[in-house]
Design a protein around this motif. Structure first.
Motif, PDB file in Angstrom:
ATOM      1  N   PHE A  87      16.621  42.941  18.044  1.00 16.81           N
ATOM      2  CA  PHE A  87      17.780  42.614  18.875  1.00 16.81           C
ATOM      3  C   PHE A  87      17.553  42.910  20.349  1.00 16.81           C
ATOM      4  O   PHE A  87      18.260  42.379  21.203  1.00 16.81           O
ATOM      5  CB  PHE A  87      19.014  43.380  18.391  1.00 16.81           C
ATOM      6  N   GLY A  88      16.599  43.764  20.672  1.00 17.66           N
ATOM      7  CA  GLY A  88      16.377  44.136  22.068  1.00 17.66           C
ATOM      8  C   GLY A  88      17.638  44.768  22.645  1.00 17.66           C
ATOM      9  O   GLY A  88      18.317  45.545  21.989  1.00 17.66           O
ATOM     10  N   GLY A  89      17.992  44.405  23.862  1.00 15.14           N
ATOM     11  CA  GLY A  89      19.169  44.968  24.518  1.00 15.14           C
ATOM     12  C   GLY A  89      20.467  44.259  24.190  1.00 15.14           C
ATOM     13  O   GLY A  89      21.523  44.642  24.699  1.00 15.14           O
ATOM     14  N   LEU A  90      20.410  43.241  23.336  1.00 16.31           N
ATOM     15  CA  LEU A  90      21.615  42.474  23.039  1.00 16.31           C
ATOM     16  C   LEU A  90      22.722  43.336  22.450  1.00 16.31           C
ATOM     17  O   LEU A  90      23.873  43.251  22.879  1.00 16.31           O
ATOM     18  CB  LEU A  90      21.292  41.308  22.088  1.00 16.31           C
ATOM     19  N   ILE A  91      22.404  44.167  21.483  1.00 15.44           N
ATOM     20  CA  ILE A  91      23.444  44.978  20.831  1.00 15.44           C
ATOM     21  C   ILE A  91      24.096  45.922  21.827  1.00 15.44           C
ATOM     22  O   ILE A  91      25.326  46.044  21.857  1.00 15.44           O
ATOM     23  CB  ILE A  91      22.866  45.744  19.623  1.00 15.44           C
ATOM     24  N   SER A  92      23.312  46.576  22.676  1.00 16.16           N
ATOM     25  CA  SER A  92      23.928  47.488  23.656  1.00 16.16           C
ATOM     26  C   SER A  92      24.792  46.716  24.644  1.00 16.16           C
ATOM     27  O   SER A  92      25.855  47.196  25.047  1.00 16.16           O
ATOM     28  CB  SER A  92      22.873  48.335  24.374  1.00 16.16           C
ATOM     29  N   ASP A  93      24.388  45.501  25.004  1.00 15.50           N
ATOM     30  CA  ASP A  93      25.224  44.673  25.880  1.00 15.50           C
ATOM     31  C   ASP A  93      26.511  44.274  25.168  1.00 15.50           C
ATOM     32  O   ASP A  93      27.589  44.273  25.775  1.00 15.50           O
ATOM     33  CB  ASP A  93      24.481  43.422  26.333  1.00 15.50           C
ATOM     34  N   LEU A  94      26.411  43.952  23.892  1.00 14.02           N
ATOM     35  CA  LEU A  94      27.601  43.579  23.126  1.00 14.02           C
ATOM     36  C   LEU A  94      28.543  44.758  22.936  1.00 14.02           C
ATOM     37  O   LEU A  94      29.760  44.581  22.849  1.00 14.02           O
ATOM     38  CB  LEU A  94      27.204  43.001  21.768  1.00 14.02           C
ATOM     39  N   GLU A  95      27.988  45.970  22.883  1.00 13.68           N
ATOM     40  CA  GLU A  95      28.826  47.164  22.756  1.00 13.68           C
ATOM     41  C   GLU A  95      29.691  47.374  23.996  1.00 13.68           C
ATOM     42  O   GLU A  95      30.747  47.987  23.920  1.00 13.68           O
ATOM     43  CB  GLU A  95      27.962  48.400  22.487  1.00 13.68           C
ATOM     44  N   GLU A  96      29.263  46.851  25.126  1.00 18.55           N
ATOM     45  CA  GLU A  96      30.020  46.988  26.373  1.00 18.55           C
ATOM     46  C   GLU A  96      30.971  45.816  26.606  1.00 18.55           C
ATOM     47  O   GLU A  96      31.723  45.811  27.573  1.00 18.55           O
ATOM     48  CB  GLU A  96      29.046  47.118  27.543  1.00 18.55           C
ATOM     49  N   GLU A  97      30.949  44.837  25.713  1.00 15.09           N
ATOM     50  CA  GLU A  97      31.763  43.628  25.834  1.00 15.09           C
ATOM     51  C   GLU A  97      33.219  43.912  25.471  1.00 15.09           C
ATOM     52  O   GLU A  97      33.525  44.855  24.752  1.00 15.09           O
ATOM     53  CB  GLU A  97      31.186  42.558  24.898  1.00 15.09           C
ATOM     54  N   SER A  98      34.136  43.101  25.977  1.00 16.67           N
ATOM     55  CA  SER A  98      35.560  43.183  25.616  1.00 16.67           C
ATOM     56  C   SER A  98      35.820  42.244  24.440  1.00 16.67           C
ATOM     57  O   SER A  98      35.381  41.096  24.448  1.00 16.67           O
ATOM     58  CB  SER A  98      36.435  42.751  26.798  1.00 16.67           C
ATOM     59  N   TYR A  99      36.516  42.726  23.461  1.00 18.62           N
ATOM     60  CA  TYR A  99      36.828  41.950  22.259  1.00 18.62           C
ATOM     61  C   TYR A  99      38.323  41.814  22.124  1.00 18.62           C
ATOM     62  O   TYR A  99      39.052  42.642  22.640  1.00 18.62           O
ATOM     63  CB  TYR A  99      36.247  42.656  21.025  1.00 18.62           C
TER      64      TYR A  99
END
Length: 105
Positions: free
Chosen positions: A14-26
């Protein structure tokens, strides 16, 4: 937060995708997910694919959190994320577990 050295899961890097998604607004619509992250690459055993290639573009799904995005990716990646088929690092022979193989005594 995901540890930077721990980004491979079930054969997908996943690379940095998961950490970026963790900072996303849902919640996050499928369209928004692809517009923001669709060009991000996921590493498979012998290939690189984009998130857009993995997730169907006509999907109407809404993602409630990082875990729902991660699960959608895991569900949509096929055998290309798996290394050698029927390989086990647990010892023994892969044919030992094959119910179609018959034993002779």
């Amino acid at each position: 937060m995901t540890h930077p050295d721990d980004t491979r899961e079930h054969g997908i890097e996943f690379g940095g995708l998961i950490s970026d998604l963790e900072e996303e607004s849902y919640p996050l619509s499928h369209e928004t997910l692809l517009s923001r992250y669709g060009d991000r690459e996921l590493g498979l055993i012998n290939d690189q694919v984009t998130l857009r290639e993995v997730l169907s573009p006509e999907n109407e799904q809404q993602y409630e959190d990082t875990e729902s995005v991660r699960q959608a990716i895991l569900n949509m990646v096929g055998d290309e994320a798996v290394g050698r088929e029927r390989y086990s690092d647990r010892g023994g022979n892969a044919t030992d577990d094959d119910p179609t193989e018959s034993e002779s005594f």
